[in-house]
Design a protein around this motif. Structure first.
Motif, PDB file in Angstrom:
ATOM      1  N   MET A 105       0.840  -1.169   0.000  1.00 28.84           N
ATOM      2  CA  MET A 105       0.000   0.000   0.000  1.00 28.84           C
ATOM      3  C   MET A 105       0.893   1.243   0.000  1.00 28.84           C
ATOM      4  SD  MET A 105      -3.062   1.089   2.508  1.00 28.84           S
ATOM      5  CE  MET A 105      -2.336   1.062   4.095  1.00 28.84           C
ATOM      6  N   LYS A 106       0.587   2.166  -0.896  1.00 29.32           N
ATOM      7  CA  LYS A 106       1.364   3.394  -0.987  1.00 29.32           C
ATOM      8  C   LYS A 106       0.708   4.471  -0.136  1.00 29.32           C
ATOM      9  CE  LYS A 106       3.473   2.862  -5.462  1.00 29.32           C
ATOM     10  NZ  LYS A 106       3.748   3.498  -6.732  1.00 29.32           N
ATOM     11  N   ILE A 107       1.460   5.016   0.734  1.00 35.97           N
ATOM     12  CA  ILE A 107       0.975   6.114   1.576  1.00 35.97           C
ATOM     13  C   ILE A 107       1.658   7.386   1.077  1.00 35.97           C
ATOM     14  CG2 ILE A 107       0.876   7.046   3.903  1.00 35.97           C
ATOM     15  CD1 ILE A 107       1.045   4.175   4.919  1.00 35.97           C
ATOM     16  N   PRO A 108       0.866   8.359   0.698  1.00 41.22           N
ATOM     17  CA  PRO A 108       1.489   9.590   0.198  1.00 41.22           C
ATOM     18  C   PRO A 108       2.250  10.289   1.322  1.00 41.22           C
ATOM     19  CG  PRO A 108      -0.866   9.882   0.429  1.00 41.22           C
ATOM     20  CD  PRO A 108      -0.579   8.446   0.711  1.00 41.22           C
ATOM     21  N   THR A 109       3.399  10.784   0.963  1.00 46.58           N
ATOM     22  CA  THR A 109       4.183  11.511   1.958  1.00 46.58           C
ATOM     23  C   THR A 109       3.575  12.898   2.130  1.00 46.58           C
ATOM     24  OG1 THR A 109       5.686  12.291   0.262  1.00 46.58           O
ATOM     25  CG2 THR A 109       6.310  10.277   1.420  1.00 46.58           C
ATOM     26  N   PRO A 110       3.417  13.329   3.344  1.00 49.85           N
ATOM     27  CA  PRO A 110       2.828  14.664   3.552  1.00 49.85           C
ATOM     28  C   PRO A 110       3.791  15.735   3.051  1.00 49.85           C
ATOM     29  CG  PRO A 110       3.568  13.733   5.628  1.00 49.85           C
ATOM     30  CD  PRO A 110       3.751  12.671   4.590  1.00 49.85           C
ATOM     31  N   THR A 111       3.222  16.755   2.470  1.00 51.17           N
ATOM     32  CA  THR A 111       4.061  17.851   1.993  1.00 51.17           C
ATOM     33  C   THR A 111       4.455  18.711   3.174  1.00 51.17           C
ATOM     34  OG1 THR A 111       2.120  19.185   1.529  1.00 51.17           O
ATOM     35  CG2 THR A 111       2.986  17.879  -0.288  1.00 51.17           C
ATOM     36  N   TYR A 112       5.706  19.044   3.218  1.00 47.60           N
ATOM     37  CA  TYR A 112       6.219  19.867   4.299  1.00 47.60           C
ATOM     38  C   TYR A 112       5.950  21.325   3.978  1.00 47.60           C
ATOM     39  CZ  TYR A 112       9.465  22.221   7.408  1.00 47.60           C
ATOM     40  OH  TYR A 112      10.012  23.057   8.343  1.00 47.60           O
ATOM     41  N   ARG A 113       5.310  22.004   4.867  1.00 50.84           N
ATOM     42  CA  ARG A 113       5.038  23.428   4.680  1.00 50.84           C
ATOM     43  C   ARG A 113       6.010  24.206   5.561  1.00 50.84           C
ATOM     44  NH1 ARG A 113       1.374  26.780   2.360  1.00 50.84           N
ATOM     45  NH2 ARG A 113       0.819  28.622   3.530  1.00 50.84           N
ATOM     46  N   CYS A 114       6.853  24.945   4.941  1.00 50.95           N
ATOM     47  CA  CYS A 114       7.871  25.719   5.643  1.00 50.95           C
ATOM     48  C   CYS A 114       7.202  26.770   6.530  1.00 50.95           C
ATOM     49  CB  CYS A 114       8.792  26.379   4.629  1.00 50.95           C
ATOM     50  SG  CYS A 114      10.031  27.435   5.364  1.00 50.95           S
ATOM     51  N   PRO A 115       7.672  26.944   7.754  1.00 50.54           N
ATOM     52  CA  PRO A 115       7.082  27.956   8.623  1.00 50.54           C
ATOM     53  C   PRO A 115       7.282  29.376   8.105  1.00 50.54           C
ATOM     54  CG  PRO A 115       8.845  26.771   9.767  1.00 50.54           C
ATOM     55  CD  PRO A 115       8.697  26.160   8.429  1.00 50.54           C
ATOM     56  N   LEU A 116       8.238  29.564   7.209  1.00 52.37           N
ATOM     57  CA  LEU A 116       8.454  30.897   6.661  1.00 52.37           C
ATOM     58  C   LEU A 116       7.453  31.255   5.566  1.00 52.37           C
ATOM     59  CD1 LEU A 116      12.332  30.888   6.400  1.00 52.37           C
ATOM     60  CD2 LEU A 116      10.927  31.998   8.127  1.00 52.37           C
ATOM     61  N   ALA A 117       6.645  30.313   5.149  1.00 48.94           N
ATOM     62  CA  ALA A 117       5.705  30.549   4.053  1.00 48.94           C
ATOM     63  C   ALA A 117       4.709  31.652   4.384  1.00 48.94           C
ATOM     64  CB  ALA A 117       4.962  29.272   3.708  1.00 48.94           C
ATOM     65  N   ARG A 118       4.353  31.763   5.644  1.00 55.24           N
ATOM     66  CA  ARG A 118       3.354  32.790   5.968  1.00 55.24           C
ATOM     67  C   ARG A 118       3.926  34.191   5.980  1.00 55.24           C
ATOM     68  NH1 ARG A 118       3.875  31.801  12.069  1.00 55.24           N
ATOM     69  NH2 ARG A 118       4.880  29.805  11.792  1.00 55.24           N
ATOM     70  N   VAL A 119       5.232  34.348   6.012  1.00 61.07           N
ATOM     71  CA  VAL A 119       5.822  35.685   5.971  1.00 61.07           C
ATOM     72  C   VAL A 119       6.255  36.083   4.563  1.00 61.07           C
ATOM     73  CG1 VAL A 119       6.566  35.664   8.367  1.00 61.07           C
ATOM     74  CG2 VAL A 119       8.107  34.832   6.611  1.00 61.07           C
TER      75      VAL A 119
END
Length: 67
Positions: A1-15
């Motif tokens: 079973m393939k589990i999609p890897t969660p995308t990492y959201r950089c904490p700097l994205a909101r700035v």
């Protein structure tokens, strides 16, 4: 079973700044406050209009600075 890897959201994205539509900002400035922003090398005005813009800018703000 393939589990999609969660995308990492950089904490700097909101700035990160949002991109601004400069042409829309220029239009609003003209319509609301009668401020005209024109690049002297813009190809939309013809040669005479560009020359007028260049001379007006030099008269109001001085010539180009070297150095």
């Amino acid at each position: 079973m393939k589990i999609p890897t969660p995308t990492y959201r950089c904490p700097l994205a909101r700035v990160q700044p949002e991109t601004t539509d400069l042409e829309a900002m220029k239009q609003r400035g003209w319509r609301d406050q009668h401020i005209l922003v024109v690049n002297a090398t813009d190809e939309r005005p013809d040669f005479i209009e560009r020359e007028f813009i260049r001379r007006l800018g030099e008269r109001l703000y001085g010539g180009t600075r070297h150095g």
